[in-house]
Design an enzyme around this catalytic site. Structure first.
Site, PDB file in Angstrom:
ATOM      1  N   LYS A 202       0.943  -1.260  -0.009  1.00 39.31           N
ATOM      2  CA  LYS A 202       0.085  -0.039   0.041  1.00 39.31           C
ATOM      3  C   LYS A 202       0.831   1.226  -0.023  1.00 39.31           C
ATOM      4  CE  LYS A 202      -3.620   2.184   2.566  1.00 39.31           C
ATOM      5  NZ  LYS A 202      -4.400   2.332   3.570  1.00 39.31           N
ATOM      6  N   ARG A 212     -10.616   9.948   2.115  1.00 40.19           N
ATOM      7  CA  ARG A 212     -10.519  10.648   3.366  1.00 40.19           C
ATOM      8  C   ARG A 212     -11.611  11.711   3.680  1.00 40.19           C
ATOM      9  NH1 ARG A 212      -3.903  11.166   3.287  1.00 40.19           N
ATOM     10  NH2 ARG A 212      -3.508   9.129   3.204  1.00 40.19           N
ATOM     11  N   LYS A 225       1.149   9.951   5.704  1.00 36.57           N
ATOM     12  CA  LYS A 225       1.541   8.424   6.309  1.00 36.57           C
ATOM     13  C   LYS A 225       2.941   7.779   5.779  1.00 36.57           C
ATOM     14  CE  LYS A 225      -3.491   7.862   6.912  1.00 36.57           C
ATOM     15  NZ  LYS A 225      -4.724   7.022   6.729  1.00 36.57           N
ATOM     16  N   LYS A 256      -2.252  -1.451  -3.855  1.00 38.03           N
ATOM     17  CA  LYS A 256      -2.988  -0.270  -3.773  1.00 38.03           C
ATOM     18  C   LYS A 256      -2.313   1.141  -3.583  1.00 38.03           C
ATOM     19  CE  LYS A 256      -6.131   1.833  -0.404  1.00 38.03           C
ATOM     20  NZ  LYS A 256      -6.454   1.744   1.112  1.00 38.03           N
ATOM     21  N   SER A 282     -10.377   5.467  -4.209  1.00 35.76           N
ATOM     22  CA  SER A 282     -11.388   6.838  -4.529  1.00 35.76           C
ATOM     23  C   SER A 282     -10.828   7.796  -5.464  1.00 35.76           C
ATOM     24  CB  SER A 282     -11.526   7.263  -2.982  1.00 35.76           C
ATOM     25  OG  SER A 282      -9.993   7.734  -2.400  1.00 35.76           O
ATOM     26  N   TYR A 321     -15.318   0.763  -6.559  1.00 41.46           N
ATOM     27  CA  TYR A 321     -16.504   1.364  -6.256  1.00 41.46           C
ATOM     28  C   TYR A 321     -17.826   1.482  -7.302  1.00 41.46           C
ATOM     29  CZ  TYR A 321     -13.784   3.224  -2.387  1.00 41.46           C
ATOM     30  OH  TYR A 321     -12.828   3.522  -1.517  1.00 41.46           O
TER      31      TYR A 321
HETATM   32  C1  PBG Z   1      -7.152   3.625   5.655  1.00 37.68           C
HETATM   33  C2  PBG Z   1      -7.538   3.445   4.086  1.00 37.68           C
HETATM   34  C3  PBG Z   1      -7.390   4.174   3.302  1.00 37.68           C
HETATM   35  C4  PBG Z   1      -8.030   3.574   2.165  1.00 37.68           C
HETATM   36  C5  PBG Z   1      -8.540   2.407   2.606  1.00 37.68           C
HETATM   37  N1  PBG Z   1      -7.979   2.179   3.922  1.00 37.68           N
HETATM   38  C6  PBG Z   1      -6.852   5.571   3.205  1.00 37.68           C
HETATM   39  C7  PBG Z   1      -5.697   5.876   3.884  1.00 37.68           C
HETATM   40  O1  PBG Z   1      -4.737   5.062   3.795  1.00 37.68           O
HETATM   41  O2  PBG Z   1      -5.233   7.208   4.066  1.00 37.68           O
HETATM   42  C8  PBG Z   1      -7.989   4.181   0.876  1.00 37.68           C
HETATM   43  C9  PBG Z   1      -9.117   3.804  -0.082  1.00 37.68           C
HETATM   44  C10 PBG Z   1      -9.494   4.685  -1.350  1.00 37.68           C
HETATM   45  O3  PBG Z   1      -8.870   5.677  -1.438  1.00 37.68           O
HETATM   46  O4  PBG Z   1     -10.448   4.403  -1.882  1.00 37.68           O
HETATM   47  N2  PBG Z   1      -6.571   2.675   6.576  1.00 37.68           N
END
Ligand code: PBG
Length: 332
Positions: A202, A212, A225, A256, A282, A321
């Site tokens: 990730k 978010r 992060k 991801k 997203s 989605y």
């Molecule tokens: C948080 C999490 C995130 C997503 C899934 N779980 C965002 C992040 O790490 O800040 C993102 C999913 C998306 O953007 O569709 N643990």
């Protein structure tokens, strides 16, 4: 294997593109409803369908509506639904206790869905960010996102989800050692059939912005992060993470975001041959929808093309989605 091609005009590669039938016959990769995992946002209240501004067509749904959506997804043949909570800001604390509350939104939703739509697999998200006053996936101690203490909390969260009936645990936190700790705890407590789909690779990505907003973490997040999510410049590291997670007991792994990391998907699948998933996140969804709303691209065509790309790269499935829209199209 190197493909063999006869010299022109014996070989005219356009021949197999001549008709719809021929194209269908020689297609190497296909997208099916079985490839889809549908991420949904749950919020409190009843009969609420609250649009997420940055994700046109995506809603924050109250429990009753999430149950309806799960039934609809089951009827469409979608194999799994993945729950993300929009948590009341008043429940966000430094100790993140809401994360393992057996009656938090996610756990209530798991039970309600398993009750009403028992054939759809319920996947969860394991990370502290929806419950953390700092918006981070782990505990923050003097400005540092600490690892080992966070893992202990994530294990508690995992067990609360398993007790509620979750089928697939989805750790998205990127702490080290969490998969092993979760697997051991699940085995010890009698949840040997609960699977783990690890968010192994990730990346610290700009594509998560709309998510978010959707879970109400944008305002809360202090800093970034980058000390736990991956650097976008790396892909050997993704292989090390996947190998580590598989050795710790992950049943399935994930890359991801999606489209910007197809090379990583491909390397992961060809190197390990494990069930491999991608998350079309997203920001990817938002970009397609925004361009489509402007009339700049054809929404359906780009939706299908973007998802087929994951299959071509070697993925076994995609979190998207678009899932219900794609399923309806494929079922037609
Ligand atoms: C948080 C999490 C995130 C997503 C899934 N779980 C965002 C992040 O790490 O800040 C993102 C999913 C998306 O953007 O569709 N643990």
């Amino acid at each position: 294997m190197k493909p063999t091609v006869a010299p022109f005009p014996a070989a005219r590669l356009r021949r197999t593109r001549t008709t719809h039938a021929l194209r269908n016959l020689v297609r190497e990769n296909t997208l099916t409803v079985d490839d889809l995992i549908w991420p949904v946002f749950v919020r409190d209240g009843t009969d609420v369908m609250e649009p997420v501004a940055s994700m046109p067509g995506v809603m924050r749904q109250s429990l009753d509506n999430v149950v309806k959506s799960a039934k609809e997804a089951q009827d469409l043949g979608i194999p799994a639904i993945c729950l993300f909570p929009y948590t009341d800001p008043a429940l966000k604390t430094e100790d993140c206790a809401e994360a393992w509350n057996p009656d938090n939104l996610t756990n209530q939703a798991i039970r309600a869905i398993k009750d009403a739509a028992p054939d759809i697999a319920v996947m969860t998200d394991v990370a502290l960010d929806p419950y953390n006053i700092n918006g981070h996936d782990g505990f923050v101690v003097e400005g540092e996102i600490v690892n080992d203490r966070s893992v202990e909390a994530l294990v508690k969260m995992t067990l609360a989800q398993a007790r509620s009936g979750a089928d697939i645990i989805g750790p998205s936190d990127m702490m080290d050692g969490r998969i092993g700790a979760m697997r051991r705890a699940l085995e010890e407590k009698g949840f040997s059939n609960v699977s783990i789909l690890s968010y192994s690779a990730k990346y610290a990505s700009g594509y998560y912005g709309p998510f978010r907003d959707a879970v109400g973490a944008s305002g809360a997040l202090k800093g970034d992060k980058k000390t736990y999510q991956m650097d976008p410049g790396n892909s050997d590291e993704a292989l090390r993470l996947v190998e580590r997670d598989l050795q710790e007991g992950a049943d399935m792994v994930m890359v991801k975001p999606g489209i910007a990391y197809l090379d990583v998907c491909h390397r992961v699948k060809t190197t390990f041959g494990a069930p491999t998933f991608a998350y079309q996140v997203s920001g990817e969804y938002a970009m397609i929808m925004a361009a489509a709303q402007n009339g700049w691209i054809d929404k359906e065509q780009v939706m299908m093309e973007s998802l087929l790309a994951f299959k071509r790269a070697g993925c076994d499935g995609i979190l998207t989605y678009f899932a219900p829209r794609v399923a309806k199209l494929l079922n037609r």
